[in-house]
Structure formats: structure tokens, C-alpha cells
Design a protein around this motif. Structure first.
Motif, mmCIF file in Angstrom:
data_model
loop_
_atom_site.group_PDB
_atom_site.id
_atom_site.type_symbol
_atom_site.label_atom_id
_atom_site.label_comp_id
_atom_site.label_asym_id
_atom_site.label_seq_id
_atom_site.Cartn_x
_atom_site.Cartn_y
_atom_site.Cartn_z
ATOM 1 N N ILE A 80 0.843 -1.188 0.000
ATOM 2 C CA ILE A 80 0.000 0.000 0.000
ATOM 3 C C ILE A 80 0.881 1.241 0.000
ATOM 4 N N SER A 81 0.543 2.174 -0.879
ATOM 5 C CA SER A 81 1.314 3.411 -0.983
ATOM 6 C C SER A 81 0.368 4.605 -0.930
ATOM 7 N N CYS A 82 0.652 5.574 -0.062
ATOM 8 C CA CYS A 82 -0.176 6.777 0.068
ATOM 9 C C CYS A 82 0.606 7.988 -0.438
ATOM 10 N N SER A 83 -0.072 8.845 -1.200
ATOM 11 C CA SER A 83 0.568 10.011 -1.789
ATOM 12 C C SER A 83 -0.356 11.222 -1.683
ATOM 13 N N SER A 84 0.102 12.341 -2.231
ATOM 14 C CA SER A 84 -0.644 13.609 -2.173
ATOM 15 C C SER A 84 -1.082 13.919 -0.739
ATOM 16 N N ILE A 85 -0.176 13.669 0.189
ATOM 17 C CA ILE A 85 -0.476 13.862 1.615
ATOM 18 C C ILE A 85 -0.200 15.321 1.969
ATOM 19 N N THR A 86 -1.253 16.072 2.230
ATOM 20 C CA THR A 86 -1.116 17.486 2.573
ATOM 21 C C THR A 86 -2.036 17.834 3.737
ATOM 22 N N GLY A 87 -1.613 18.803 4.505
ATOM 23 C CA GLY A 87 -2.435 19.325 5.586
ATOM 24 C C GLY A 87 -2.135 20.795 5.784
ATOM 25 N N SER A 88 -3.116 21.561 6.206
ATOM 26 C CA SER A 88 -2.886 22.981 6.427
ATOM 27 C C SER A 88 -3.882 23.527 7.444
ATOM 28 N N THR A 129 -4.322 10.235 -0.626
ATOM 29 C CA THR A 129 -4.831 9.155 -1.473
ATOM 30 C C THR A 129 -3.926 7.940 -1.315
ATOM 31 N N CYS A 130 -4.525 6.756 -1.200
ATOM 32 C CA CYS A 130 -3.756 5.519 -1.082
ATOM 33 C C CYS A 130 -4.125 4.569 -2.219
ATOM 34 N N THR A 131 -3.139 3.847 -2.724
ATOM 35 C CA THR A 131 -3.358 2.888 -3.811
ATOM 36 C C THR A 131 -2.707 1.547 -3.467
ATOM 37 N N ARG A 132 -3.176 0.494 -4.150
ATOM 38 C CA ARG A 132 -2.536 -0.812 -4.019
ATOM 39 C C ARG A 132 -2.662 -1.541 -5.353
ATOM 40 N N ALA A 133 -1.717 -2.397 -5.614
ATOM 41 C CA ALA A 133 -1.722 -3.157 -6.863
ATOM 42 C C ALA A 133 -2.630 -4.373 -6.738
ATOM 43 N N ALA A 134 -3.074 -4.888 -7.912
ATOM 44 C CA ALA A 134 -3.910 -6.088 -7.918
ATOM 45 C C ALA A 134 -3.156 -7.249 -7.282
ATOM 46 N N GLY A 135 -3.843 -7.991 -6.454
ATOM 47 C CA GLY A 135 -3.225 -9.146 -5.799
ATOM 48 C C GLY A 135 -2.584 -8.817 -4.483
ATOM 49 N N ASP A 136 -2.420 -7.543 -4.175
ATOM 50 C CA ASP A 136 -1.862 -7.159 -2.889
ATOM 51 C C ASP A 136 -2.942 -7.241 -1.809
ATOM 52 N N PRO A 137 -2.552 -7.200 -0.532
ATOM 53 C CA PRO A 137 -3.540 -7.278 0.547
ATOM 54 C C PRO A 137 -4.561 -6.147 0.469
ATOM 55 N N LEU A 193 3.820 14.853 8.058
ATOM 56 C CA LEU A 193 2.684 13.952 8.236
ATOM 57 C C LEU A 193 3.073 12.550 7.788
ATOM 58 N N THR A 194 2.607 11.544 8.526
ATOM 59 C CA THR A 194 2.854 10.154 8.170
ATOM 60 C C THR A 194 1.545 9.378 8.199
ATOM 61 N N ILE A 195 1.238 8.680 7.100
ATOM 62 C CA ILE A 195 0.080 7.785 7.065
ATOM 63 C C ILE A 195 0.582 6.389 7.400
ATOM 64 N N ARG A 196 -0.031 5.729 8.386
ATOM 65 C CA ARG A 196 0.489 4.438 8.830
ATOM 66 C C ARG A 196 -0.623 3.486 9.238
ATOM 67 N N THR A 213 3.256 0.059 9.949
ATOM 68 C CA THR A 213 3.841 0.288 8.632
ATOM 69 C C THR A 213 3.554 1.702 8.160
ATOM 70 N N SER A 214 4.582 2.384 7.665
ATOM 71 C CA SER A 214 4.403 3.711 7.077
ATOM 72 C C SER A 214 4.024 3.556 5.610
ATOM 73 N N TYR A 215 2.891 4.174 5.216
ATOM 74 C CA TYR A 215 2.430 4.115 3.833
ATOM 75 C C TYR A 215 2.873 5.332 3.019
ATOM 76 N N GLY A 216 3.408 6.350 3.671
ATOM 77 C CA GLY A 216 3.846 7.542 2.956
ATOM 78 C C GLY A 216 3.881 8.751 3.872
ATOM 79 N N THR A 217 4.603 9.793 3.438
ATOM 80 C CA THR A 217 4.733 11.018 4.231
ATOM 81 C C THR A 217 4.409 12.244 3.383
ATOM 82 N N GLY A 218 4.062 13.318 4.047
ATOM 83 C CA GLY A 218 3.761 14.589 3.392
ATOM 84 C C GLY A 218 4.011 15.730 4.349
ATOM 85 N N THR A 219 3.551 16.922 3.981
ATOM 86 C CA THR A 219 3.842 18.131 4.751
ATOM 87 C C THR A 219 2.577 18.752 5.316
#
Length: 289
Positions: free
Chosen positions: A24-32, A55-63, A153-156, A163-169
Motif C-alpha cells: 500500500i502506498s499513500c501520496s498527495s499527503i497534505t495538511g494545512s 490518497t492511497c493505492t494498491r496493486a492487484a493481488g496485494d492485501p 505527516l505520516t500515514i500508517r 507500517t508507514s504508507y507515505g509522508t507529506g507536509t
């Protein structure tokens, strides 16, 4: 030879498990969040709502996606400061708005986000406008500036860890507006006797001004002479005849200004012979900043 084959199979399974944990990967992580302080002299906290998106995404076949994502941040209440050069404004963050009671900080107190997209076919899940609380508590000597700070910011997968899925500002700002306040002045009093031989000074004429720290301001009287009860009087700002005071600078604290006055000698006034009467007149002080 059989031992070698079994070891290779076990190692292959370990690699597969490791790959799955990072699927799982999270992107476009923003806060203000942004707070505006219109009156630093009012006291108390100023609480405003902030917002987070990702936003978080995962590939086919992943958990499958988890039922809950957790949002962590890198700061700690008590040591957070917005800054502008060498000037600072303390701030705090809380996990919910309104309410602003549960501290949001890097000690394991995360914002939890419920995720309904957990089916096997779900590939993308997005979140926007997730609220949190920004609090600033300015002192009366806080300078009128635009202050800013940023955190990570960390999505986990778990609160405070996992598990960390991604970071942002996370971007935080605070604007302190310039302000000047004044009180209605104390009455300038004259006790005058008709045709007295010397000028009569006034007493008790004061007013109070409070301006934000470093704010430049000027004071102006609408007139430095007038008439009350048929008596012409003269007054001014700090000295008789001074109509304008320029180049004043606020400190955030109250300052008392004197309005001295005088009624020249030899005036009759409008009182009847042997009577005592009272005359009133009003003057206006204008503060420009």
C-alpha cells in the motif's frame, strides 16, 4: 541436499511477506491550518479548524486496504512555534475540531480515519477535509506579523507505529493583525471664576492607548480650542496647543496620555451674577495606525 531446498523455500516465503507489507502506498499527503488574530488584547485561545487530504493505492493481488488509517505528525505540544525571523508565536495541535482537547503529537496520539473501501477489488481510496484543531494563544506583546511552520505527516497502519504508507507536509500559519485601542478620556475639569485675573489650568484630562507591539501610530485632536459656558479654553496633547502627536510606537501595553488645558483670564462666561453653572464641550482624539 533436502535441507538446502527447504531453506530456500522458507527464504522465498519471507521475501513474499516483506513485499506484501509495503504493497500500500499513500501520496498527495497534505495538511494545512491558518489562524488570524484580530485582537491580541482579548486574551484566551484562538481555535480554528485545519484539514488533511491523502490518497492511497494498491496493486492487484496485494492485501486489502485496512479498515483504519492513522495520521501522525512530527511536533509536540509545548515546543511548537510559528516563526517570522526571530519572532515566534506558540501553537498547539489537537486531533479533532471542534473540541480541541486531545493533543495531536509525535508521542503516539494519531488521528484515526475510517476506511470503507476494504474489498478485494478496491485499488484506490481517497480522503479529504479530515479535520484537526490549531490553537494559538498570543500575548499582548506579540508582534503583528505573519508566522509559519511545517511538520511531517505520516500515514500508517497503527497509531504511533506500524507500517508507514507515505509522508507529506503539514503547513501551519498564523497572522497577527495590528490594532490600537483607546478608552474614553477622563473629563478635563476647570474651576473658573468670572473675570479672574490669571489663567485657570485644567485637571484630570487623560486617555489611555494600547497598540500592538512595534505598531506605529499617530494621535490627533479635532481642535485645540473651544467654548464651554461662554468661556474659551485651550488644550492639547501632552502640551497646550499641540494638536498632533506623530511617530508613536506601540509596546502592547497601555500608555496614558495627558490632555492639559487652560482658560485664559478675564472672561465673563454666561453664568448669571452670583450663580454657579456648568458648561460642557467634547473633543475627539483620532488614532491612525
Amino acid at each position: 541436499m533436502k535441507k538446502i531446498i527447504r531453506w530456500a523455500v522458507a527464504l522465498s516465503l519471507a521475501f513474499a511477506a516483506s513485499a506484501a507489507s509495503a504493497a500500500i502506498s499513500c501520496s498527495s499527503i497534505t495538511g494545512s491550518a491558518s489562524a488570524t488574530v484580530t485582537n491580541v488584547f482579548a486574551g484566551g485561545n484562538i481555535d480554528v479548524s485545519g484539514a488533511i487530504s491523502f490518497t492511497c493505492t494498491r496493486a492487484a493481488g496485494d492485501p486489502k486496504f485496512p479498515a483504519t488509517f492513522y495520521i501522525g505528525t512530527s511536533g509536540t505540544n509545548g515546543s511548537r512555534n510559528l516563526s517570522n525571523g526571530g519572532n515566534t508565536l506558540a501553537y498547539q495541535l489537537f486531533t479533532a475540531y471542534p473540541g480541541c482537547s486531545a493533543a495531536w503529537q509525535n508521542t503516539g496520539t494519531d488521528i484515526s480515519v475510517a476506511n470503507s473501501l476494504t474489498a478485494g477489488g478496491d485499488r484506490t481510496t481517497s480522503f479529504s477535509n479530515i479535520p484537526f484543531c490549531l490553537r494559538v494563544t498570543p500575548a499582548n506583546t506579540t508582534k503583528p506579523l505573519v508566522f509559519s511552520a511545517s511538520e511531517t505527516l505520516t500515514i500508517r497502519s497503527a497509531s504511533g507505529g506500524g507500517t508507514s504508507y507515505g509522508t507529506g507536509t503539514l503547513s501551519v500559519s498564523g497572522t497577527v493583525n495590528a490594532l490600537c485601542l483607546t478608552t474614553t478620556g477622563n473629563t478635563l475639569l476647570f474651576n473658573y471664576t468670572s473675570f479672574q485675573s490669571s489663567a485657570q489650568p485644567g485637571t484630570n484630562g487623560t486617555f489611555v492607548v494600547q497598540c500592538t507591539n512595534t505598531t506605529s501610530f499617530s494621535l490627533s485632536l479635532d481642535a485645540v480650542t473651544g467654548t464651554a459656558a461662554g468661556l474659551t479654553y485651550n488644550l492639547g496633547l501632552t502640551s497646550v496647543g499641540t494638536q498632533n502627536l506623530n511617530s508613536q510606537s506601540g509596546t502592547g501595553n497601555t500608555v496614558t496620555y495627558q490632555v492639559p488645558g487652560s482658560i485664559p483670564a478675564g472672561q465673563a462666561g454666561t453664568c448669571a451674577t452670583g450663580a454657579t453653572c456648568v458648561g460642557n464641550d467634547s473633543r475627539t482624539v483620532t488614532i491612525t495606525y
